[in-house]
Motif scaffolding. Sequence first.
Motif, PDB file in Angstrom:
ATOM      1  N   THR A  45       0.831  -1.204   0.000  1.00 45.38           N
ATOM      2  CA  THR A  45       0.000   0.000   0.000  1.00 45.38           C
ATOM      3  C   THR A  45       0.864   1.252   0.000  1.00 45.38           C
ATOM      4  OG1 THR A  45      -1.849  -1.090   1.132  1.00 45.38           O
ATOM      5  CG2 THR A  45      -1.735   1.318   1.290  1.00 45.38           C
ATOM      6  N   ALA A  46       1.855   1.278   0.890  1.00 47.48           N
ATOM      7  CA  ALA A  46       2.751   2.434   0.955  1.00 47.48           C
ATOM      8  C   ALA A  46       3.520   2.602  -0.349  1.00 47.48           C
ATOM      9  CB  ALA A  46       3.713   2.278   2.130  1.00 47.48           C
ATOM     10  N   ALA A  47       4.014   1.505  -0.921  1.00 49.26           N
ATOM     11  CA  ALA A  47       4.789   1.573  -2.154  1.00 49.26           C
ATOM     12  C   ALA A  47       3.973   2.161  -3.297  1.00 49.26           C
ATOM     13  CB  ALA A  47       5.293   0.178  -2.529  1.00 49.26           C
ATOM     14  N   SER A  48       2.727   1.728  -3.415  1.00 47.85           N
ATOM     15  CA  SER A  48       1.867   2.204  -4.494  1.00 47.85           C
ATOM     16  C   SER A  48       1.584   3.699  -4.364  1.00 47.85           C
ATOM     17  CB  SER A  48       0.552   1.414  -4.492  1.00 47.85           C
ATOM     18  OG  SER A  48      -0.303   1.840  -5.526  1.00 47.85           O
ATOM     19  N   ILE A  49       1.238   4.147  -3.161  1.00 49.35           N
ATOM     20  CA  ILE A  49       0.919   5.566  -2.951  1.00 49.35           C
ATOM     21  C   ILE A  49       2.149   6.433  -3.186  1.00 49.35           C
ATOM     22  CG2 ILE A  49       0.207   7.274  -1.230  1.00 49.35           C
ATOM     23  CD1 ILE A  49      -1.530   5.080   0.031  1.00 49.35           C
ATOM     24  N   LEU A  50       3.285   6.007  -2.671  1.00 54.52           N
ATOM     25  CA  LEU A  50       4.515   6.786  -2.823  1.00 54.52           C
ATOM     26  C   LEU A  50       4.958   6.864  -4.284  1.00 54.52           C
ATOM     27  CD1 LEU A  50       6.384   5.448   0.315  1.00 54.52           C
ATOM     28  CD2 LEU A  50       5.747   7.843  -0.083  1.00 54.52           C
ATOM     29  N   ALA A  51       4.858   5.753  -5.004  1.00 54.99           N
ATOM     30  CA  ALA A  51       5.252   5.750  -6.411  1.00 54.99           C
ATOM     31  C   ALA A  51       4.352   6.671  -7.226  1.00 54.99           C
ATOM     32  CB  ALA A  51       5.214   4.325  -6.963  1.00 54.99           C
ATOM     33  N   ARG A  52       3.055   6.618  -6.953  1.00 48.09           N
ATOM     34  CA  ARG A  52       2.135   7.505  -7.660  1.00 48.09           C
ATOM     35  C   ARG A  52       2.390   8.963  -7.299  1.00 48.09           C
ATOM     36  NH1 ARG A  52      -1.865   3.741  -5.954  1.00 48.09           N
ATOM     37  NH2 ARG A  52      -2.784   5.372  -4.632  1.00 48.09           N
ATOM     38  N   LEU A  73      -2.920  -6.102  15.003  1.00 50.16           N
ATOM     39  CA  LEU A  73      -2.392  -7.112  14.079  1.00 50.16           C
ATOM     40  C   LEU A  73      -3.476  -7.556  13.103  1.00 50.16           C
ATOM     41  CD1 LEU A  73      -0.282  -7.026  16.389  1.00 50.16           C
ATOM     42  CD2 LEU A  73       0.135  -9.431  15.953  1.00 50.16           C
ATOM     43  N   LEU A  74      -3.848  -6.647  12.218  1.00 44.71           N
ATOM     44  CA  LEU A  74      -4.863  -6.902  11.202  1.00 44.71           C
ATOM     45  C   LEU A  74      -4.413  -6.279   9.888  1.00 44.71           C
ATOM     46  CD1 LEU A  74      -8.069  -6.093  13.298  1.00 44.71           C
ATOM     47  CD2 LEU A  74      -7.324  -8.370  12.569  1.00 44.71           C
ATOM     48  N   ALA A  75      -4.704  -6.958   8.774  1.00 52.29           N
ATOM     49  CA  ALA A  75      -4.224  -6.498   7.474  1.00 52.29           C
ATOM     50  C   ALA A  75      -4.757  -5.115   7.123  1.00 52.29           C
ATOM     51  CB  ALA A  75      -4.628  -7.506   6.392  1.00 52.29           C
ATOM     52  N   HIS A  76      -6.043  -4.869   7.392  1.00 51.60           N
ATOM     53  CA  HIS A  76      -6.594  -3.573   7.030  1.00 51.60           C
ATOM     54  C   HIS A  76      -6.037  -2.460   7.910  1.00 51.60           C
ATOM     55  CE1 HIS A  76      -9.462  -5.691   9.706  1.00 51.60           C
ATOM     56  NE2 HIS A  76      -9.606  -4.516  10.304  1.00 51.60           N
ATOM     57  N   ALA A  77      -5.627  -2.793   9.128  1.00 53.84           N
ATOM     58  CA  ALA A  77      -4.972  -1.796   9.971  1.00 53.84           C
ATOM     59  C   ALA A  77      -3.606  -1.437   9.393  1.00 53.84           C
ATOM     60  CB  ALA A  77      -4.828  -2.322  11.394  1.00 53.84           C
ATOM     61  N   ALA A  78      -2.888  -2.447   8.877  1.00 51.03           N
ATOM     62  CA  ALA A  78      -1.594  -2.193   8.252  1.00 51.03           C
ATOM     63  C   ALA A  78      -1.751  -1.283   7.038  1.00 51.03           C
ATOM     64  CB  ALA A  78      -0.946  -3.509   7.842  1.00 51.03           C
ATOM     65  N   GLU A  79      -2.765  -1.533   6.225  1.00 55.40           N
ATOM     66  CA  GLU A  79      -3.006  -0.695   5.051  1.00 55.40           C
ATOM     67  C   GLU A  79      -3.312   0.741   5.454  1.00 55.40           C
ATOM     68  OE1 GLU A  79      -6.163  -2.700   3.057  1.00 55.40           O
ATOM     69  OE2 GLU A  79      -4.824  -4.034   1.940  1.00 55.40           O
ATOM     70  N   HIS A  80      -4.126   0.905   6.478  1.00 55.14           N
ATOM     71  CA  HIS A  80      -4.512   2.237   6.941  1.00 55.14           C
ATOM     72  C   HIS A  80      -3.294   3.004   7.456  1.00 55.14           C
ATOM     73  CE1 HIS A  80      -6.646   5.263   9.464  1.00 55.14           C
ATOM     74  NE2 HIS A  80      -7.581   5.139   8.537  1.00 55.14           N
ATOM     75  N   GLN A  81      -2.470   2.338   8.259  1.00 52.17           N
ATOM     76  CA  GLN A  81      -1.258   2.966   8.776  1.00 52.17           C
ATOM     77  C   GLN A  81      -0.294   3.314   7.642  1.00 52.17           C
ATOM     78  OE1 GLN A  81       0.460   0.398  11.780  1.00 52.17           O
ATOM     79  NE2 GLN A  81      -1.492   0.193  12.869  1.00 52.17           N
ATOM     80  N   ALA A  82      -0.161   2.402   6.672  1.00 50.22           N
ATOM     81  CA  ALA A  82       0.761   2.620   5.557  1.00 50.22           C
ATOM     82  C   ALA A  82       0.338   3.810   4.708  1.00 50.22           C
ATOM     83  CB  ALA A  82       0.842   1.361   4.701  1.00 50.22           C
ATOM     84  N   ALA A  83      -0.958   3.950   4.486  1.00 47.90           N
ATOM     85  CA  ALA A  83      -1.456   5.082   3.703  1.00 47.90           C
ATOM     86  C   ALA A  83      -1.130   6.402   4.404  1.00 47.90           C
ATOM     87  CB  ALA A  83      -2.963   4.955   3.486  1.00 47.90           C
ATOM     88  N   TYR A  84      -1.294   6.415   5.724  1.00 46.92           N
ATOM     89  CA  TYR A  84      -0.961   7.622   6.498  1.00 46.92           C
ATOM     90  C   TYR A  84       0.527   7.959   6.376  1.00 46.92           C
ATOM     91  CZ  TYR A  84       0.643  10.171  10.617  1.00 46.92           C
ATOM     92  OH  TYR A  84       1.283  11.049  11.446  1.00 46.92           O
ATOM     93  N   VAL A  85       1.387   6.964   6.550  1.00 45.96           N
ATOM     94  CA  VAL A  85       2.831   7.199   6.487  1.00 45.96           C
ATOM     95  C   VAL A  85       3.234   7.685   5.098  1.00 45.96           C
ATOM     96  CG1 VAL A  85       5.083   6.039   6.484  1.00 45.96           C
ATOM     97  CG2 VAL A  85       3.478   5.668   8.366  1.00 45.96           C
ATOM     98  N   ALA A  86       2.670   7.073   4.047  1.00 44.22           N
ATOM     99  CA  ALA A  86       2.988   7.496   2.685  1.00 44.22           C
ATOM    100  C   ALA A  86       2.595   8.953   2.471  1.00 44.22           C
ATOM    101  CB  ALA A  86       2.287   6.591   1.680  1.00 44.22           C
ATOM    102  N   GLU A  87       1.413   9.318   2.940  1.00 46.97           N
ATOM    103  CA  GLU A  87       0.960  10.703   2.806  1.00 46.97           C
ATOM    104  C   GLU A  87       1.853  11.651   3.606  1.00 46.97           C
ATOM    105  OE1 GLU A  87      -3.039  10.430   4.107  1.00 46.97           O
ATOM    106  OE2 GLU A  87      -3.754   9.434   2.282  1.00 46.97           O
ATOM    107  N   ARG A  88       2.330  11.179   4.731  1.00 43.28           N
ATOM    108  CA  ARG A  88       3.217  12.013   5.555  1.00 43.28           C
ATOM    109  C   ARG A  88       4.551  12.259   4.833  1.00 43.28           C
ATOM    110  NH1 ARG A  88       3.296  13.755  10.711  1.00 43.28           N
ATOM    111  NH2 ARG A  88       5.337  14.075  11.678  1.00 43.28           N
TER     112      ARG A  88
END
Length: 430
Positions: free
Chosen positions: A17-24, A311-326
């Motif tokens: 998730t983070a990789a995709s947002i950052l690359a875009r 420890l949930l996949a959707h929580a990881a995605e949510h956190q990753a999106a925030y970090v990428a935006e940051r």
Amino acid sequence: MQSFDVIILGAGPGGTTAASILARGGKSVALVENTHLGGVCLNCGCIPTKMLLGAVAPEALLRAQKRMRVASGEIAVDYTALQTRVQRFTKGTSQTLGKSLAAQGVALFEGRGQCTAPGVVRIQGAESETELNAGHIILACGSSSAAFPGLSPDHDCVLDSTDLLRVPAIPESLVIVGAGAIGLELGDFFAAMGCKVDIVEAAPHIAPLEDADVAKELLRGLQKTGISCHEGARAKDLRTIDGQARLTLDDGTVITAAKALVAVGRTPNTKDLGAENLGCTLNRRGYVTTNECLEAAPNVYAVGDVNGRVLLAHAAEHQAAYVAERILGENSGEYQSGPVPSCVYGGMEVMRVGQTATALLAEGKSVEVSQAPLSLNPIAQASGGTAGFVKVVWTEGAHRGHSRRGRRGFPPGDGGPAADERRLRWQKAA
């Protein structure tokens, strides 16, 4: 040494998730994965388990219609064909994910990543070693099945969840140590396939992260399918003896089965990661500690299972999106998770958003509960699935303006024996 804007260690839901947002967003991104794109969730966790449960779901529906005397017949699941479908689906999805990331400009590196200095990662591949550096590093390396002394998979008759998901044939019997989501879901599937299942849980009730009333209803549903649950039973020793799994409990009880599953939680993939070389701190359980912005050190972030928050996949995605935006400069505020959904899938399912009443009571908050049985719901009646209930947990006066029907409440407290007594009263009332 190759240079990137961001290096991401781990290609599970958080890392991809983070990789995709950052690359875009125009960043040069290196994504490092040692095993398979998509992580545990896609390849040997959430997705395979749900596909197995989906195959046996019609059986529960037919059973309910049989009880109402409006249907008859049998459903037979071809386990070999099901396993083939699962493997093809997960492999194909992983390959598609890789192609999608590459098309976005993400550089994929296969191998074990190790942090050697601030901003520097060494990748040990099958044939060569590569060194990368970046201005930002995201640790998204996930978790693995936990084990304890005397309760360690030997991959013979004593298995972890990855082993069990790929077992070539349905065992005649199965004993599961741990009644969290993993143990309950796999127990549900194998019982539906005709396997004799025993589930052992050291906590006072199964589904220990849920309220006691929810666990009680779930227990009743599992027992109706033939699953035996042993609550408050602590496992002492589990090993393969004479071609069978032999489990010994603290009270001396011995349970034998063709196979055993160790499902006692997860442990972070931080061993030999070298996170300390980046300036990170690990807690006593090995999780990477983070601040309110998910930073583990200057220009280093940790998302998903590896930080131990949820420890949930959707929580990881949510956190990753925030970090990428940051990193992209699009979000300068603190991380806000909001109410986190969680679930236990199966013939009888538990769905929850937010905290349990028990957890809120432990925080000293006043709690009121609204509850309605599913037996009053026409859709539940139509499908024959009237067991269970829907409930809402209210706290700190949030119920004002809503009907008081069906609520039970307690005043706030300061923890300790008084809080335990309140909790017990609530559980009995529920």
